[in-house]
Design a protein around this motif. Structure first.
Motif, mmCIF file in Angstrom:
data_model
loop_
_atom_site.group_PDB
_atom_site.id
_atom_site.type_symbol
_atom_site.label_atom_id
_atom_site.label_comp_id
_atom_site.label_asym_id
_atom_site.label_seq_id
_atom_site.Cartn_x
_atom_site.Cartn_y
_atom_site.Cartn_z
ATOM 1 N N ARG A 1 0.900 -1.222 0.061
ATOM 2 C CA ARG A 1 -0.109 -0.109 0.066
ATOM 3 C C ARG A 1 1.012 1.279 -0.037
ATOM 4 N NH1 ARG A 1 -1.765 -3.726 3.325
ATOM 5 N NH2 ARG A 1 -0.687 -2.645 5.090
ATOM 6 N N SER A 2 1.446 1.419 1.060
ATOM 7 C CA SER A 2 2.405 2.655 1.042
ATOM 8 C C SER A 2 3.781 2.420 1.782
ATOM 9 C CB SER A 2 1.598 3.711 1.979
ATOM 10 O OG SER A 2 1.690 3.130 3.270
ATOM 11 N N ASN A 3 4.022 1.271 1.899
ATOM 12 C CA ASN A 3 5.413 0.658 2.426
ATOM 13 C C ASN A 3 6.440 1.037 1.232
ATOM 14 O OD1 ASN A 3 3.825 0.299 4.610
ATOM 15 N ND2 ASN A 3 3.669 -1.852 4.383
ATOM 16 N N SER A 4 7.521 1.296 1.666
ATOM 17 C CA SER A 4 8.602 1.168 0.603
ATOM 18 C C SER A 4 9.427 0.016 1.227
ATOM 19 C CB SER A 4 9.361 2.281 0.911
ATOM 20 O OG SER A 4 9.840 2.606 2.255
ATOM 21 N N ALA A 5 10.234 -0.809 0.384
ATOM 22 C CA ALA A 5 10.974 -1.917 0.467
ATOM 23 C C ALA A 5 12.203 -1.593 -0.308
ATOM 24 C CB ALA A 5 10.198 -3.125 -0.285
ATOM 25 N N ARG A 6 13.000 -2.603 0.179
ATOM 26 C CA ARG A 6 14.409 -2.997 -0.653
ATOM 27 C C ARG A 6 14.811 -4.143 -0.475
ATOM 28 N NH1 ARG A 6 18.764 0.238 -2.312
ATOM 29 N NH2 ARG A 6 17.732 2.124 -1.509
ATOM 30 N N VAL A 7 15.277 -4.581 -1.597
ATOM 31 C CA VAL A 7 15.656 -6.021 -1.604
ATOM 32 C C VAL A 7 17.023 -6.184 -1.835
ATOM 33 C CG1 VAL A 7 15.289 -8.167 -2.796
ATOM 34 C CG2 VAL A 7 13.436 -6.622 -2.678
ATOM 35 N N TYR A 8 17.686 -7.042 -1.174
ATOM 36 C CA TYR A 8 19.202 -7.191 -1.289
ATOM 37 C C TYR A 8 19.586 -8.524 -2.100
ATOM 38 C CZ TYR A 8 20.629 -3.262 1.654
ATOM 39 O OH TYR A 8 20.720 -2.065 2.062
ATOM 40 N N LEU A 9 20.617 -8.594 -2.724
ATOM 41 C CA LEU A 9 20.831 -9.938 -3.195
ATOM 42 C C LEU A 9 22.545 -9.665 -3.225
ATOM 43 C CD1 LEU A 9 20.739 -12.751 -4.447
ATOM 44 C CD2 LEU A 9 20.418 -11.452 -6.757
ATOM 45 N N GLY A 10 23.040 -10.436 -2.110
ATOM 46 C CA GLY A 10 24.716 -10.065 -2.211
ATOM 47 C C GLY A 10 24.846 -8.749 -1.646
ATOM 48 N N ASP A 11 25.587 -8.192 -2.637
ATOM 49 C CA ASP A 11 25.776 -6.501 -2.329
ATOM 50 C C ASP A 11 24.950 -5.646 -3.001
ATOM 51 O OD1 ASP A 11 29.021 -6.753 -3.413
ATOM 52 O OD2 ASP A 11 27.176 -7.251 -4.141
ATOM 53 N N ARG A 12 24.401 -6.218 -3.735
ATOM 54 C CA ARG A 12 23.395 -5.355 -4.665
ATOM 55 C C ARG A 12 22.203 -5.154 -4.002
ATOM 56 N NH1 ARG A 12 22.777 -7.768 -9.906
ATOM 57 N NH2 ARG A 12 23.211 -9.810 -8.720
ATOM 58 N N SER A 13 21.369 -4.057 -4.186
ATOM 59 C CA SER A 13 20.109 -3.824 -3.501
ATOM 60 C C SER A 13 19.420 -2.906 -4.688
ATOM 61 C CB SER A 13 20.395 -3.099 -2.367
ATOM 62 O OG SER A 13 20.607 -1.809 -2.303
ATOM 63 N N ALA A 14 17.949 -2.913 -4.426
ATOM 64 C CA ALA A 14 17.016 -2.079 -5.240
ATOM 65 C C ALA A 14 15.915 -1.671 -4.311
ATOM 66 C CB ALA A 14 16.770 -2.844 -6.441
ATOM 67 N N GLY A 15 15.384 -0.775 -4.586
ATOM 68 C CA GLY A 15 13.996 -0.284 -3.835
ATOM 69 C C GLY A 15 14.194 1.247 -3.526
ATOM 70 N N ASN A 16 12.635 1.506 -3.276
ATOM 71 C CA ASN A 16 12.973 3.196 -2.800
ATOM 72 C C ASN A 16 13.305 3.290 -1.540
ATOM 73 O OD1 ASN A 16 10.687 2.009 -1.977
ATOM 74 N ND2 ASN A 16 9.355 3.371 -2.732
ATOM 75 N N MET A 17 13.454 2.355 -0.509
ATOM 76 C CA MET A 17 13.481 2.305 0.869
ATOM 77 C C MET A 17 14.923 3.029 1.039
ATOM 78 S SD MET A 17 13.199 -0.469 3.598
ATOM 79 C CE MET A 17 13.901 -0.371 5.261
ATOM 80 N N PRO A 18 15.195 3.896 1.945
ATOM 81 C CA PRO A 18 16.525 4.606 2.362
ATOM 82 C C PRO A 18 17.349 3.342 2.661
ATOM 83 C CG PRO A 18 14.844 5.581 3.721
ATOM 84 C CD PRO A 18 14.054 4.691 2.772
ATOM 85 N N GLU A 19 18.438 3.620 2.682
ATOM 86 C CA GLU A 19 19.589 2.516 3.154
ATOM 87 C C GLU A 19 19.737 2.889 4.643
ATOM 88 O OE1 GLU A 19 22.343 0.133 0.792
ATOM 89 O OE2 GLU A 19 22.423 1.994 -0.509
ATOM 90 N N SER A 20 19.624 4.016 4.929
ATOM 91 C CA SER A 20 19.897 4.545 6.343
ATOM 92 C C SER A 20 19.256 3.882 7.446
ATOM 93 C CB SER A 20 19.943 6.068 6.402
ATOM 94 O OG SER A 20 18.569 6.518 6.170
ATOM 95 N N ALA A 21 17.924 3.479 6.774
ATOM 96 C CA ALA A 21 16.708 2.916 7.731
ATOM 97 C C ALA A 21 17.315 1.237 8.014
ATOM 98 C CB ALA A 21 15.416 2.983 7.080
ATOM 99 N N ILE A 22 18.122 0.639 7.409
ATOM 100 C CA ILE A 22 18.761 -0.474 7.708
ATOM 101 C C ILE A 22 19.827 -0.543 8.437
ATOM 102 C CG2 ILE A 22 19.134 -2.800 6.577
ATOM 103 C CD1 ILE A 22 17.167 -1.556 4.272
ATOM 104 N N THR A 23 19.940 -0.794 9.653
ATOM 105 C CA THR A 23 21.072 -0.822 10.420
ATOM 106 C C THR A 23 21.888 -2.249 10.410
ATOM 107 O OG1 THR A 23 19.928 -1.988 12.190
ATOM 108 C CG2 THR A 23 19.922 0.281 12.342
ATOM 109 N N PRO A 24 23.064 -2.351 10.467
ATOM 110 C CA PRO A 24 24.020 -3.620 10.510
ATOM 111 C C PRO A 24 23.631 -4.611 11.255
ATOM 112 C CG PRO A 24 25.495 -1.591 10.765
ATOM 113 C CD PRO A 24 24.057 -1.116 10.644
ATOM 114 N N GLU A 25 22.973 -4.137 12.640
ATOM 115 C CA GLU A 25 22.488 -5.204 13.503
ATOM 116 C C GLU A 25 21.565 -5.854 12.957
ATOM 117 O OE1 GLU A 25 21.990 -1.789 15.962
ATOM 118 O OE2 GLU A 25 23.909 -1.700 14.496
ATOM 119 N N LEU A 26 20.524 -5.198 12.286
ATOM 120 C CA LEU A 26 19.292 -5.863 11.649
ATOM 121 C C LEU A 26 19.764 -6.628 10.429
ATOM 122 C CD1 LEU A 26 15.972 -5.793 11.742
ATOM 123 C CD2 LEU A 26 16.205 -4.097 9.770
#
Lengths: 231, 479
Positions: free
Chosen positions: B85-110
């Motif tokens: 609906r309104s969620n943004s997402a990001r998909v990683y494959l190895g070290d590549r990623s795509a999506g409109n979600m800012p990468e800063s929202a994903i912490t290394p711990e996560l």
């Protein structure tokens, strides 16, 4: 020698004073009540009265007033207490002086002599002219005859009152302190009781002033004393 | 213990307020805090669980996952599928990623947690708004074993708006604070009321006790109600009552004792008057009596005088005590009066006098004479010559100093020197005086509204200082 009438109710005191005064050379007539004392005075029985204030029956103040009313006999009060109120009341009743009991005979003797000197005429020096009676307003003071007249009528003054008036009027306008008057009129040194003077002034005013509350002849100078006039 | 003592310095009101506040804060914190905590946890937990379930469901829709590595558009496809609906997402494959979600929202711990194969989530702040970041691996189930699965290397992350829940939680917190604050205010109000109900009687008690201490023995409290404070008030009243009785009794006894002394003194006067009258005669006759008879007569005479002086002094004292002593004031030259006193007492040659003329004051000459005679006589008897009498005047009053050159007064004697019958040396026999001279001098000074003090001076000697006002309260109207 002066004749003393002693009115004292306590037997021991009466005896003691009688012995002492007789020893000094006085003729002493001692009685134990005011009534008796007044009876004795009906005749010419005494030159001076020594009177205890605390008497049974007629008290000393009343005796004092009656003696004053009938003559100018000098009176010395014996006050059993030095209560100021008694002293003042006695002086107002007309006593000339007071002695506080217990008193040595010589103290009483000195007071008797002083009061008698007051009532005796001052001897004129031989050859001195007989002074003319002085006129002060409505008062005529005859220093030689020891008579004071007001509107021509003689005024009955007690010996101390007369002495006080003569002393003051001898220097009209001069202020006498109470202590000076005590020395000259009462023969008492500096330790005299100035209330003697005040009481005597009151009595004198009641006889010579038209309005004793607004005196003309004997005036008070607050803080200094009394003076005669100025008229 | 020490703390407790420190407590006691606080006012009762402060202590009560503090206690009430503490109780209410602790209670409110406990009740509101625990409630808030549990509600918050429940809300957050449910939101996170829902989000996780939703995400898992979404991930299911990704299948079949294209496993072709070379397929460039693969990630974008996955992202498209994930973007709900309104969620943004990001998909990683190895070290590549795509999506409109800012990468800063994903912490290394996560990422670490996700890499370990768990569905993980974390709250993050992006520009002041709280979001929930969820992440999960996409696993590929093996064909033969439905239970086993292997990681596909693809990680899916999703960003969900969490501000609604946060707002709800904030609302809860606000409510908790409000309730706590209201409870605190109510507690303080109650504390003030309680303190007042306790403190008012306590203050009344304090005021009453103070009045009682000032000597107002009629002081009583109104007893209200039947609590402990009313009991205290009742006790206070009965105490005041019995105190009043005792003091009244003591005063009566003292008055009786004084009256007795006065009566005795007066009774003694009459026989003494008879005896005193004849002492002069006895003195005169004693010289003529043979031997011891003369001595005996002189003794009787002398002691009669001593007794007379004692009785006179006693009577004087009783008059001070009963308040019947009054002043016969006259304006005098003080120097002249002092000189007369010294002369009549025979002190003129033994006393060095500095008496400037012209110092006038309104005093009772008889009483001044008694004061000066007593002080000078005392200095000559108990001190040592030279004795100095010095008079000075200022606009307000006059000062007479009587100083001797003796050993001075002991420190323990100084406070008692004006006491009646006080003997500095208890072993000393009866002195020539009555033992009342200084007490009478002191009373005479006080009667004038003045002061009499005793002190030692250097190098040696005692000094008594009389100060009299120039114009004491006039006790008799001047004519």
């Amino acid at each position: 020698m002066p004749r003393v009438l002693l009115i004292e109710d306590d037997q021991a005191v009466r005896e003691g004073l009688q012995i002492a005064l007789t020893y000094q050379g006085h003729t002493v007539d001692a009685v134990d009540s005011g009534e008796q004392g007044l009876a004795r005075l009906a005749g010419d029985a005494a030159d001076v009265v020594v009177l205890d204030l605390m008497l049974p029956g007629m008290d000393g103040f009343e005796v004092c007033r009656r003696i004053r009313a009938s003559g100018d006999l000098p009176i010395i009060m014996l006050t059993a207490r030095n209560d100021d109120i008694d002293v003042v009341a006695g002086l107002e009743a007309g006593a000339d002086d007071y002695v506080v009991k217990p008193a040595q005979a010589r103290v009483l003797e000195a007071r008797i002599r002083a009061v008698l000197r007051r009532s005796a005429a001052e001897p004129r020096q031989a050859g001195a002219a007989k002074p003319e009676p002085e006129r002060h307003g409505d008062l005529i003071i005859d220093r030689d005859g020891l008579v004071v007249r007001k509107h021509g009528q003689p005024i009955a003054l007690a010996p101390t009152e007369l002495r006080l008036l003569l002393e003051l009027s001898a220097s009209p306008g001069r202020v006498f302190s109470r202590q000076q008057l005590l020395e000259s009129v009462w023969d008492q040194g500096y330790l005299g009781d100035s209330r003697l003077v005040d009481a005597c002034v009151q009595r004198l005013r009641s006889k010579i002033e038209d309005d004793p509350a607004a005196p003309v002849y004997v005036q008070t100078l607050r803080g200094f004393g009394y003076r005669f006039g100025p008229l | 213990m020490k703390h407790w003592r420190h407590w006691q310095h606080w006012g009762l009101r402060a202590r009560l307020l503090l206690a009430f506040a503490l109780v209410s804060v602790v209670t409110a914190a406990a009740v509101a805090g625990i409630g808030y905590g549990r509600a918050r946890d429940a809300i957050v937990q449910r939101a996170q669980d829902n989000a996780a379930i939703e995400m898992t469901n979404q991930i299911r829709q990704l299948y079949p996952v294209p496993t072709d590595d070379a397929y460039e558009g693969r990630l974008a496809t996955l992202v498209d599928k994930m973007n709900g609906r309104s969620n943004s997402a990001r998909v990683y494959l190895g070290d590549r990623s795509a999506g409109n979600m800012p990468e800063s929202a994903i912490t290394p711990e996560l990422r670490q947690k996700v890499a370990s194969g768990r569905v993980a989530w974390q709250r993050v702040d992006l520009g002041g708004v709280t979001f929930l970041t969820l992440g999960s691996q996409v696993r590929i189930t093996g064909g033969s074993d439905a239970e086993s699965s292997s990681p596909s290397g693809i990680e899916v992350y999703e960003l969900r708006d969490f501000s609604g829940e946060i707002e709800t939680i904030d609302g809860l917190a606000r409510d908790a604070w409000l309730i706590g604050g209201a409870a605190l205010l109510l507690a303080l109000l109650l504390a003030v009321l309680a303190a007042r109900s306790v403190l008012r009687p306590v203050q009344e008690l304090q005021r009453a006790a103070h009045r009682l201490g000032e000597g107002d023995l009629d002081t009583r409290l109104t007893v209200r109600g039947g609590d402990e404070l009313a009991a205290v008030a009742g006790t206070f009243n009965s105490t005041a009552e019995s105190l009043q009785q005792h003091v009244g009794e003591l005063r009566r006894m003292e008055a009786d004792a004084r009256r007795f002394v006065a009566d005795v003194s007066h009774e003694l006067r009459t026989p003494l008057a008879a005896m005193t009258a004849v002492t002069d005669m006895l003195d005169a006759e004693a010289g003529r009596l043979p031997g011891v008879s003369g001595q005996a007569v002189r003794l009787v005479s002398r002691e009669t005088h001593n007794l007379t002086r004692l009785v006179n002094d006693l009577i004087e004292v009783t008059r001070f005590d009963s308040g019947t002593a009054s002043l016969a004031l006259d304006d005098i030259d003080v120097a002249e009066a002092v000189r007369t006193t010294l002369r009549t007492r025979g002190f003129t040659n033994s006393v060095h006098a500095e008496l400037p003329d012209g110092i006038r004051a309104r005093v009772d000459p008889r009483r001044l004479d008694v004061i000066v005679a007593n002080l000078a006589g005392n200095a000559l008897r108990h001190g040592a010559e030279p004795v100095t009498v010095r008079l000075t005047g200022d606009p307000a009053g006059i000062t007479i100093e009587v100083a001797d050159s003796g050993p001075g007064l002991d420190e323990e004697v100084l406070p008692h020197v004006f006491d009646r019958f006080y003997k500095a040396d208890t072993a000393r026999s009866r002195s020539e005086g009555s033992g009342l001279g200084l007490a009478i001098s002191w009373e005479n000074t006080r009667l004038h509204g003045g002061r009499l003090t005793a002190a030692n001076r250097s190098p040696a000697g005692a000094v008594f200082t009389v100060w009299l006002p120039r114009n004491p309260r006039n006790t008799e109207a001047d004519q």
